[in-house]
Write an enzyme that holds these catalytic residues in place. Structure first.
Site, short mmCIF file in Angstrom:
data_model
loop_
_atom_site.label_atom_id
_atom_site.label_comp_id
_atom_site.label_asym_id
_atom_site.label_seq_id
_atom_site.Cartn_x
_atom_site.Cartn_y
_atom_site.Cartn_z
N LYS A 132 0.76 -1.07 -0.06
CA LYS A 132 -0.06 -0.09 -0.04
C LYS A 132 1.04 1.06 0.16
CE LYS A 132 -4.39 1.53 2.01
NZ LYS A 132 -5.21 1.04 1.00
C1 LIG Z 1 -6.36 -0.04 1.00
C2 LIG Z 1 -7.02 -0.49 -0.42
C3 LIG Z 1 -7.71 -1.53 -0.55
C4 LIG Z 1 -8.76 -1.95 0.85
O1 LIG Z 1 -7.76 -2.61 1.78
P1 LIG Z 1 -8.33 -3.02 3.30
O2 LIG Z 1 -7.26 -3.53 3.90
O3 LIG Z 1 -9.51 -3.80 3.32
O4 LIG Z 1 -8.61 -1.46 3.66
C5 LIG Z 1 -8.12 -2.18 -1.60
N1 LIG Z 1 -7.53 -1.74 -2.81
C6 LIG Z 1 -6.42 -0.78 -2.73
C7 LIG Z 1 -5.87 -0.37 -3.85
C8 LIG Z 1 -6.13 0.02 -1.51
O5 LIG Z 1 -5.30 0.89 -1.58
#
Ligand SMILES: *Cc1c(COP(=O)(O)O)cnc(C)c1O
Length: 305
Positions: A159
């Protein structure tokens, strides 16, 4: 946005308006940094609990590993820092945003291993990301003209700050066209995910979600798979096309910000009856019960303040 009192920055709780960085902060220029989005909810017994805090901080640590930067703290200290920041702000319910960034120092690209790596943790009140109406009635989604990146262009398991250029271009494009969210396809043309949400569809009683290769491994996605499993609904991780979404009985997005948000239509094709279907509703109800501490079997997902 609604301000809180303090932001934790590199060891100190700093007043909100003074939480600044140098303009030559490396991450600000090049995007190599990682963040998390986490939520703290007020439970039915009056206490507050953070949903899957350890898993989020583990992913933050892993994002740093993928990007090749040294996460300045291990998971346990970061867990304490998040809880300390929420307590200092006296918030019963909030969104939590830890960020690991490459601070100012050298400006060369290789400076990610020379400059200090800093951690900040901000918290603030944040309601339903796609709106209360979206949660209740579903949202209008369009297929983006932007694709999710190739697995060797960016790293889908991280992320990372810079990855959000892709998400933001898709999100702004969708909103300018009158939709609430975009669906991005992968480079082979299969449905991947939303700008910050994972996608699920229900068709003939079978639930499908794209495999993790091209999407972020969402913690809400994993939670949804577990909850549906406990409800006797098996989830298959397999690729599907946008037209399979058009003819699905139900579709929904999952994410910490979006929680469980039904998709009412894709590219103006109404999905199912155009309102949340039974599988989506049952998952949504269970998810909201779990995060509010009403389901003791899932209590290990909650870290109480
Ligand atoms: C943060 C994110 C999600 C969702 O992730 P969670 O862990 O459920 O909050 C999905 N796709 C992308 C591209 C993200 O950055």
């Amino acid at each position: 946005m609604e301000k809180a009192k303090f932001i934790w920055m590199n060891g100190d709780l700093v007043p909100w308006d003074e939480a600044n960085v140098h303009v030559l902060t490396h991450t600000l220029h090049y995007g190599v940094g990682a963040f998390e989005g986490i939520r703290c909810y007020k439970c039915e017994d009056g206490r507050s609990a953070v949903f899957r805090l350890r898993e989020h901080l583990m992913r933050l640590w892993q994002s740093c590993r993928i990007l090749g930067i040294d996460c300045p703290y291990d998971v346990d200290p970061m867990l304490d820092i998040c809880l300390e920041t929420i307590r200092a702000n006296e918030l019963e319910e909030c969104y939590i945003r830890p960020l690991v960034y490459v601070a100012a120092g050298q400006m060369g690209l290789g400076a990610t291993s020379e400059n200090p790596i800093h951690l900040s943790v901000a918290v603030w009140p944040w309601g339903a990301y796609l709106g209360d109406d979206g949660l209740a009635n579903g949202i209008r989604v369009c297929t983006s003209t932007y694709q999710r990146y190739h697995v060797n262009t960016f790293m889908t398991k991280a992320k990372a700050c810079g990855h959000y250029v892709n998400s933001i271009m898709a999100s702004v494009e969708a909103q300018k066209a009158g939709y609430q969210e975009a669906l991005l396809l992968d480079v082979d043309g299969y449905a991947a995910e939303g700008c910050g949400e994972n996608l699920f569809i229900v068709r003939d009683g079978k639930v499908k979600t794209p495999p993790i290769a091209t999407v972020l491994e969402g913690i809400t996605r994993n939670s949804a798979i577990d909850i549906l499993g406990d409800q006797g609904v098996k989830v298959v991780e397999e690729r599907f096309t946008r037209d399979e979404v058009y003819i699905a009985d139900e579709a929904f997005f999952t994410g910490t910000a979006a929680e469980v948000t039904p998709v009412a239509s894709l590219d103006d094709r109404v999905i199912g009856a155009g309102k949340p279907g039974p599988v989506t509703k049952r998952l949504q109800e269970e998810y909201f019960a779990i995060i509010r501490g009403k389901r003791p079997v899932y209590s290990e997902w909650l870290t109480y303040l």
